[in-house]
Scaffold this motif. Sequence first.
Motif, PDB file in Angstrom:
ATOM      1  N   GLY A 405       0.992  -1.348   0.043  1.00  0.00           N
ATOM      2  CA  GLY A 405       0.024  -0.017   0.175  1.00  0.00           C
ATOM      3  C   GLY A 405       0.769   1.187   0.059  1.00  0.00           C
ATOM      4  O   GLY A 405       0.286   2.456   0.238  1.00  0.00           O
ATOM      5  N   GLN A 406       2.048   1.161  -0.348  1.00  0.00           N
ATOM      6  CA  GLN A 406       3.059   2.336  -0.443  1.00  0.00           C
ATOM      7  C   GLN A 406       3.330   2.950  -1.905  1.00  0.00           C
ATOM      8  O   GLN A 406       3.066   2.222  -2.941  1.00  0.00           O
ATOM      9  N   PHE A 407       3.004   4.292  -1.712  1.00  0.00           N
ATOM     10  CA  PHE A 407       2.969   5.098  -3.099  1.00  0.00           C
ATOM     11  C   PHE A 407       4.382   5.030  -3.579  1.00  0.00           C
ATOM     12  O   PHE A 407       5.475   5.174  -2.883  1.00  0.00           O
ATOM     13  N   GLN A 408       4.572   4.969  -4.931  1.00  0.00           N
ATOM     14  CA  GLN A 408       5.631   4.598  -5.670  1.00  0.00           C
ATOM     15  C   GLN A 408       6.216   5.837  -6.705  1.00  0.00           C
ATOM     16  O   GLN A 408       5.632   5.904  -7.691  1.00  0.00           O
ATOM     17  N   PRO A 409       6.653   7.053  -6.155  1.00  0.00           N
ATOM     18  CA  PRO A 409       6.629   8.106  -6.897  1.00  0.00           C
ATOM     19  C   PRO A 409       7.911   8.090  -7.985  1.00  0.00           C
ATOM     20  O   PRO A 409       7.881   8.980  -8.858  1.00  0.00           O
ATOM     21  N   HIS A 410       8.664   6.858  -7.940  1.00  0.00           N
ATOM     22  CA  HIS A 410       9.572   6.523  -8.957  1.00  0.00           C
ATOM     23  C   HIS A 410       9.449   5.455  -9.626  1.00  0.00           C
ATOM     24  O   HIS A 410      10.433   4.515  -9.887  1.00  0.00           O
ATOM     25  N   ALA A 411       7.954   5.077  -9.904  1.00  0.00           N
ATOM     26  CA  ALA A 411       7.873   3.832 -10.445  1.00  0.00           C
ATOM     27  C   ALA A 411       8.544   3.677 -11.817  1.00  0.00           C
ATOM     28  O   ALA A 411       8.265   4.584 -12.504  1.00  0.00           O
ATOM     29  N   ILE A 412       8.621   2.455 -12.156  1.00  0.00           N
ATOM     30  CA  ILE A 412       9.281   2.115 -13.428  1.00  0.00           C
ATOM     31  C   ILE A 412       8.219   2.010 -14.443  1.00  0.00           C
ATOM     32  O   ILE A 412       7.612   1.525 -14.311  1.00  0.00           O
ATOM     33  N   THR A 413       8.257   2.719 -15.447  1.00  0.00           N
ATOM     34  CA  THR A 413       7.194   2.928 -16.620  1.00  0.00           C
ATOM     35  C   THR A 413       7.666   2.867 -17.874  1.00  0.00           C
ATOM     36  O   THR A 413       8.974   3.245 -18.136  1.00  0.00           O
ATOM     37  N   ASP A 414       6.909   2.356 -18.842  1.00  0.00           N
ATOM     38  CA  ASP A 414       7.494   2.162 -20.240  1.00  0.00           C
ATOM     39  C   ASP A 414       7.770   3.655 -20.809  1.00  0.00           C
ATOM     40  O   ASP A 414       8.737   3.687 -21.820  1.00  0.00           O
ATOM     41  N   ASP A 415       7.274   4.588 -20.558  1.00  0.00           N
ATOM     42  CA  ASP A 415       7.495   6.187 -21.060  1.00  0.00           C
ATOM     43  C   ASP A 415       8.676   6.959 -20.080  1.00  0.00           C
ATOM     44  O   ASP A 415       9.039   7.945 -20.508  1.00  0.00           O
ATOM     45  N   GLY A 416       8.981   6.170 -18.962  1.00  0.00           N
ATOM     46  CA  GLY A 416       9.738   6.914 -18.142  1.00  0.00           C
ATOM     47  C   GLY A 416       9.221   8.093 -17.094  1.00  0.00           C
ATOM     48  O   GLY A 416       9.873   8.553 -16.501  1.00  0.00           O
ATOM     49  N   VAL A 417       8.096   8.148 -17.215  1.00  0.00           N
ATOM     50  CA  VAL A 417       7.306   9.336 -16.515  1.00  0.00           C
ATOM     51  C   VAL A 417       6.619   8.528 -15.301  1.00  0.00           C
ATOM     52  O   VAL A 417       5.827   7.667 -15.510  1.00  0.00           O
ATOM     53  N   SER A 418       6.937   8.633 -14.030  1.00  0.00           N
ATOM     54  CA  SER A 418       6.249   8.322 -13.029  1.00  0.00           C
ATOM     55  C   SER A 418       5.166   8.782 -12.540  1.00  0.00           C
ATOM     56  O   SER A 418       4.930  10.112 -12.941  1.00  0.00           O
ATOM     57  N   PRO A 419       4.353   8.461 -11.552  1.00  0.00           N
ATOM     58  CA  PRO A 419       3.133   9.023 -11.091  1.00  0.00           C
ATOM     59  C   PRO A 419       3.397  10.312 -10.324  1.00  0.00           C
ATOM     60  O   PRO A 419       4.583  10.111  -9.716  1.00  0.00           O
ATOM     61  N   ARG A 420       2.761  11.225 -10.108  1.00  0.00           N
ATOM     62  CA  ARG A 420       3.069  12.228  -8.930  1.00  0.00           C
ATOM     63  C   ARG A 420       2.060  12.587  -8.479  1.00  0.00           C
ATOM     64  O   ARG A 420       0.865  12.779  -8.791  1.00  0.00           O
ATOM     65  N   LEU A 435      20.310  10.835  -3.324  1.00  0.00           N
ATOM     66  CA  LEU A 435      20.962   9.771  -3.694  1.00  0.00           C
ATOM     67  C   LEU A 435      20.058   8.918  -4.702  1.00  0.00           C
ATOM     68  O   LEU A 435      18.858   9.195  -4.732  1.00  0.00           O
ATOM     69  N   GLU A 436      20.861   7.876  -5.271  1.00  0.00           N
ATOM     70  CA  GLU A 436      20.135   7.085  -6.028  1.00  0.00           C
ATOM     71  C   GLU A 436      19.096   6.292  -5.365  1.00  0.00           C
ATOM     72  O   GLU A 436      19.303   5.969  -4.004  1.00  0.00           O
ATOM     73  N   HIS A 437      17.931   5.808  -6.020  1.00  0.00           N
ATOM     74  CA  HIS A 437      16.749   5.447  -5.096  1.00  0.00           C
ATOM     75  C   HIS A 437      15.961   4.341  -5.738  1.00  0.00           C
ATOM     76  O   HIS A 437      16.108   4.192  -6.900  1.00  0.00           O
ATOM     77  N   ASP A 438      15.239   3.786  -5.127  1.00  0.00           N
ATOM     78  CA  ASP A 438      14.422   2.710  -5.534  1.00  0.00           C
ATOM     79  C   ASP A 438      13.006   3.312  -5.961  1.00  0.00           C
ATOM     80  O   ASP A 438      12.927   4.500  -6.023  1.00  0.00           O
ATOM     81  N   GLU A 439      12.160   2.607  -6.366  1.00  0.00           N
ATOM     82  CA  GLU A 439      10.717   3.137  -6.991  1.00  0.00           C
ATOM     83  C   GLU A 439       9.754   3.917  -5.673  1.00  0.00           C
ATOM     84  O   GLU A 439       9.162   4.750  -6.124  1.00  0.00           O
ATOM     85  N   LEU A 440      10.337   3.690  -4.345  1.00  0.00           N
ATOM     86  CA  LEU A 440       9.931   4.203  -3.475  1.00  0.00           C
ATOM     87  C   LEU A 440      10.475   5.563  -3.000  1.00  0.00           C
ATOM     88  O   LEU A 440       9.866   6.481  -2.096  1.00  0.00           O
ATOM     89  N   GLY A 441      11.502   5.957  -3.497  1.00  0.00           N
ATOM     90  CA  GLY A 441      12.396   7.094  -3.427  1.00  0.00           C
ATOM     91  C   GLY A 441      13.453   6.955  -2.187  1.00  0.00           C
ATOM     92  O   GLY A 441      13.903   7.899  -1.950  1.00  0.00           O
ATOM     93  N   ARG A 442      13.672   5.722  -1.805  1.00  0.00           N
ATOM     94  CA  ARG A 442      14.231   5.278  -0.569  1.00  0.00           C
ATOM     95  C   ARG A 442      15.907   4.924  -1.189  1.00  0.00           C
ATOM     96  O   ARG A 442      16.066   4.311  -2.305  1.00  0.00           O
ATOM     97  N   ARG A 443      16.984   5.378  -0.488  1.00  0.00           N
ATOM     98  CA  ARG A 443      18.281   5.216  -1.233  1.00  0.00           C
ATOM     99  C   ARG A 443      18.752   3.814  -1.409  1.00  0.00           C
ATOM    100  O   ARG A 443      18.250   2.846  -0.563  1.00  0.00           O
ATOM    101  N   THR A 444      19.426   3.632  -2.140  1.00  0.00           N
ATOM    102  CA  THR A 444      19.651   2.235  -2.705  1.00  0.00           C
ATOM    103  C   THR A 444      21.148   2.182  -3.446  1.00  0.00           C
ATOM    104  O   THR A 444      21.450   3.075  -4.004  1.00  0.00           O
ATOM    105  N   GLU A 445      21.787   1.046  -3.320  1.00  0.00           N
ATOM    106  CA  GLU A 445      23.300   1.145  -3.993  1.00  0.00           C
ATOM    107  C   GLU A 445      23.034  -0.330  -4.857  1.00  0.00           C
ATOM    108  O   GLU A 445      24.055  -0.463  -5.280  1.00  0.00           O
TER     109      GLU A 445
END
Length: 581
Positions: A405-420, A435-445
Amino acid sequence: MPADFNWAIGGEAGDGIDSTGKIFAQALSRAGRHVFTSKDFASRIRGGYTAYKVRTAVDPVQSVVDRLDVLIALTPRTIEENLDELHEGSVIIYDGERTTMEDVEIPEGMIGLEVPLKRLAEEAGGAIMRNVVALGAACEVADFPIENLDSALEKRFGSKGQQLVDNNKEAARKGQDYVDEEYDHEFDYDLETTDEDYVLLNGDEAIGMGAIAAGCKFYAGYPITPATDVMEYLTGRIENFGGHVVQAEDELSAINLALGAARAGARSMTATSGPGIDLMTETFGLVATSETPLVICDVMRSGPSTGMPTKQEQGDLNMLLYGGHGEVPRFVLAPTTISECFWKTVEAFNLAEKYQTPVYLTADLSLAVTEQTFSPEEFDMDEVEIDRGKVVDDDTIEEWQNEKGQFQPHAITDDGVSPRAFPGTGEGAHMTTGLEHDELGRRTEDTDLRIEQVDKRNRKVETAKEQEDWSPREFGDADSDNLVVSWGSNEGAMVEAIALLEEEDVDVRFLSIPYMFPRFDLTEAFEDAEEVVVVECNATGQFADVIEHDTLTRVKRVNKYNGVRFKADELAEDIKQTLEA
């Protein structure tokens, strides 16, 4: 009598040159005449040569030319600076009673009108009105109805009381009467008036107007020539539409404030010049990686470093295209006319939000400070469209949540544009980091997630290439073997240069490029041409380099980098010589 009339006033910085020139430009536009202005000013409050030139005609004018018909000279240097543009029959108005002007020699073949500007101004109420006396004298020389000047004086001084307005009107008439009574001469000018109603504005004002029309709600900036007028235009106006202007302590603060407002959901903007872009570059990367819509306006001037703050140049292109560490997706828009400054500003806001990407809007000093007349229909607010992009609300956010149920502001999409999701959207709470992040916007390496996010951000540009129209503006002979390509403020001079070249049986096809990135593929146009010439105001040919890389074709170059804009007649000659070389 020539089809156009060219007038100028020159003197020292602090002599009221700019306000005097604008008064005359407004008088001409209110009389239904087209106007195109040019300014030459020093980067100091007082001292240093400064001038204001007005070209006017009944038909539209888009450039300055190497001719002056009437010159108001407040200093001897004014005559020296403009000698090459004066011609036989040119009229020079000056105050021979001033100590510095007593021994002025009028060049042979020209007409000197010695008018006691200061004395007549004092008779009207104060020496400060000496420039208005000169305007009255110019009205008599040009056979221009002084009532039109009255209207401009009322606009300029009306807020300061009727007495001041009346004093200025009297000062203007004293100048007019003095020339009429003291000089028995038939001048070769007769400025026709019309019933047309024109808007007079410069590029900075058009950008500010475009920002308001686009729904900008927050502007942060730091004063810097020649971008300051954007902030000045917005101040006191944007508040009427629910917006705010903040003068920051420096350019770093300005872009960070604008970033914060954009993250909060407001359409946001900042404007600066080259030195300010340097300082903003770090935050520019944060804007891009956080996928925040932001418009950054760069009004270019001569560089590098402090350079020549009040002079023309198009030297920032490489920085706008490639500046910033890492690989940063961006759009770069370059209006080619003052009216396009309005429309491209609207477009910049739409692109920023549709693709959640920073957009550079780049003008230059020539566009910024030049006033030009337009029909009010040129800025039809009913034609303005607002596109806020892929915004989700309480009803649509569910499809962009993960299994928790967590919103994904950096969701991977075909057109490159995530939801806002704007702040306050139910279930839309999220975070983003530089920092580089995942789909949730949390830092990742995580290396796989890194590749996914970089590719996603870069897909925005590819999507935009497919979905948007990046076409150039085309002029001249479409079948010509001679192709001229340029960008930014050179368009007006080039369009008029085409007409001059036609008179000499030289035909050209001209492509004016308003999009620096993404940009139109010029390969086919280059293949159709025998000669390609790229025109720009920098020393190294930055855009020529870019399109040589794009098309794998060598081009000829016309470059100007002395701090002065192209003039139509000069440009026509340069292109003719380049084609013949």
